[in-house]
Design a protein around this motif. Structure first.
Motif, short mmCIF file in Angstrom:
data_model
loop_
_atom_site.label_atom_id
_atom_site.label_comp_id
_atom_site.label_asym_id
_atom_site.label_seq_id
_atom_site.Cartn_x
_atom_site.Cartn_y
_atom_site.Cartn_z
N SER A 1 -26.20 -7.95 7.61
CA SER A 1 -25.81 -8.91 8.64
C SER A 1 -24.31 -8.89 8.90
O SER A 1 -23.81 -9.76 9.61
CB SER A 1 -26.24 -10.31 8.22
OG SER A 1 -25.60 -10.67 7.00
N GLY A 2 -23.57 -7.95 8.34
CA GLY A 2 -22.14 -7.89 8.57
C GLY A 2 -21.31 -8.49 7.47
O GLY A 2 -20.10 -8.63 7.60
N LEU A 3 -21.93 -8.87 6.35
CA LEU A 3 -21.20 -9.40 5.20
C LEU A 3 -21.47 -8.52 4.00
O LEU A 3 -22.54 -7.93 3.87
CB LEU A 3 -21.63 -10.83 4.89
CG LEU A 3 -21.30 -11.90 5.93
CD1 LEU A 3 -21.89 -13.23 5.50
CD2 LEU A 3 -19.79 -12.01 6.13
N GLU A 4 -20.49 -8.43 3.11
CA GLU A 4 -20.65 -7.65 1.89
C GLU A 4 -19.94 -8.35 0.75
O GLU A 4 -19.03 -9.16 0.97
CB GLU A 4 -20.08 -6.24 2.07
CG GLU A 4 -18.60 -6.20 2.42
CD GLU A 4 -18.13 -4.82 2.83
OE1 GLU A 4 -19.00 -3.99 3.17
OE2 GLU A 4 -16.91 -4.57 2.84
N VAL A 5 -20.36 -8.08 -0.46
CA VAL A 5 -19.76 -8.68 -1.65
C VAL A 5 -18.75 -7.71 -2.23
O VAL A 5 -19.05 -6.54 -2.44
CB VAL A 5 -20.85 -9.02 -2.70
CG1 VAL A 5 -20.21 -9.54 -3.97
CG2 VAL A 5 -21.81 -10.06 -2.14
N ARG A 6 -17.55 -8.20 -2.45
CA ARG A 6 -16.48 -7.38 -3.01
C ARG A 6 -15.94 -8.00 -4.30
O ARG A 6 -15.97 -9.21 -4.47
CB ARG A 6 -15.31 -7.26 -2.01
CG ARG A 6 -15.68 -6.69 -0.65
CD ARG A 6 -14.46 -6.67 0.24
NE ARG A 6 -14.77 -6.20 1.58
CZ ARG A 6 -13.88 -6.13 2.56
NH1 ARG A 6 -12.64 -6.52 2.35
NH2 ARG A 6 -14.24 -5.69 3.76
N GLU A 7 -15.43 -7.14 -5.17
CA GLU A 7 -14.74 -7.61 -6.37
C GLU A 7 -13.26 -7.26 -6.23
O GLU A 7 -12.91 -6.11 -5.98
CB GLU A 7 -15.32 -6.96 -7.63
CG GLU A 7 -16.66 -7.53 -8.02
CD GLU A 7 -17.18 -6.91 -9.31
OE1 GLU A 7 -16.63 -5.88 -9.73
OE2 GLU A 7 -18.12 -7.46 -9.88
N LEU A 8 -12.42 -8.27 -6.37
CA LEU A 8 -10.98 -8.11 -6.23
C LEU A 8 -10.32 -8.45 -7.56
O LEU A 8 -10.48 -9.56 -8.07
CB LEU A 8 -10.46 -9.03 -5.12
CG LEU A 8 -11.23 -8.94 -3.79
CD1 LEU A 8 -10.82 -10.08 -2.87
CD2 LEU A 8 -10.99 -7.61 -3.12
N ALA A 9 -9.59 -7.51 -8.13
CA ALA A 9 -8.99 -7.71 -9.45
C ALA A 9 -7.49 -7.91 -9.33
O ALA A 9 -6.77 -7.07 -8.79
CB ALA A 9 -9.28 -6.51 -10.36
#
Length: 210
Positions: A41-49
């Motif tokens: 749907s145009g969203l994604e999960v990211r991990e930011l360190a």
């Protein structure tokens, strides 16, 4: 280390330079695209360190002595030492789903420290027992046995509400202290990290390099 966490890239200043990993199905940065991502749907999960901007420890018997350049963070009730970390959190690209503080134990303990939120008006060259920050709330987490050479994780989602400075304190009642790697450690992969899991708009696709 908990299952399901993948690491890559490098950490410097700002979101654009943070470790950025995309997860959709099994697709991760630099790997083959996943059709399920293209149909998202145009969203994604990211991990930011994020790396800390400052970390150190204080010791009661040493009064004004500072330890900001040392390669370890010590929490030990025998010698009355506690450790402190400060992060600068930029504006996230989306809602923060989870925030985790990750620390590497150089020398473990039979009873690890509690983690507290703390004030952030300090620097590495000013932090000492006589000028220690203040705790700003109850414990965010506690750990028991900490083996030598292991990763420790604290869930700090409740403390990281958005952008701005974020402080933490490691305090223990145990006389069997623990030494964590600091940001000055020679092996940077062992340095502390504040890992934010965020939901953000899809960029170039799950499998695309950034």
């Amino acid at each position: 280390m908990k299952q399901g966490v993948r690491w890559g890239g490098r950490v410097v200043a700002g979101w654009a330079a943070c470790m950025l990993l995309t997860r959709c199905g099994e697709a991760v940065n630099g790997m083959e695209d996943d059709p399920r991502c293209r149909e998202s749907s145009g969203l994604e999960v990211r991990e930011l360190a994020l790396a800390p901007v400052a970390d150190s420890y204080v010791e009661e018997d040493q009064g004004p002595t500072v330890h900001g350049t040392e390669r370890k963070l010590v929490a030990d009730n025998l010698s009355r030492r506690s450790a402190w970390l400060r992060f600068e959190v930029p504006e996230p690209p989306g809602p923060v789903l989870r925030a985790t503080l990750r620390l590497y134990a150089l020398d473990g303990s039979t009873d690890g420290p509690k983690l507290y939120p703390a004030t952030t008006d300090w620097t590495e060259d000013s932090l000492s027992w006589t000028k220690a920050p203040e705790l700003t709330g109850g414990p965010l987490g506690d750990v028991g046995l900490v083996p030598n050479g292991s990763w420790v994780e604290y869930d700090v989602t409740a403390a990281v509400a958005g952008s701005g400075p974020q402080g933490f304190a490691l305090v223990t009642e145990s006389r069997n202290g623990v030494d964590f790697a600091s940001k000055e450690h020679a092996r940077q992969e062992l340095a502390p990290r504040l890992v934010l899991t965020v939901e953000a708009p899809t960029g170039m696709g799950c499998g695309a390099r950034r």
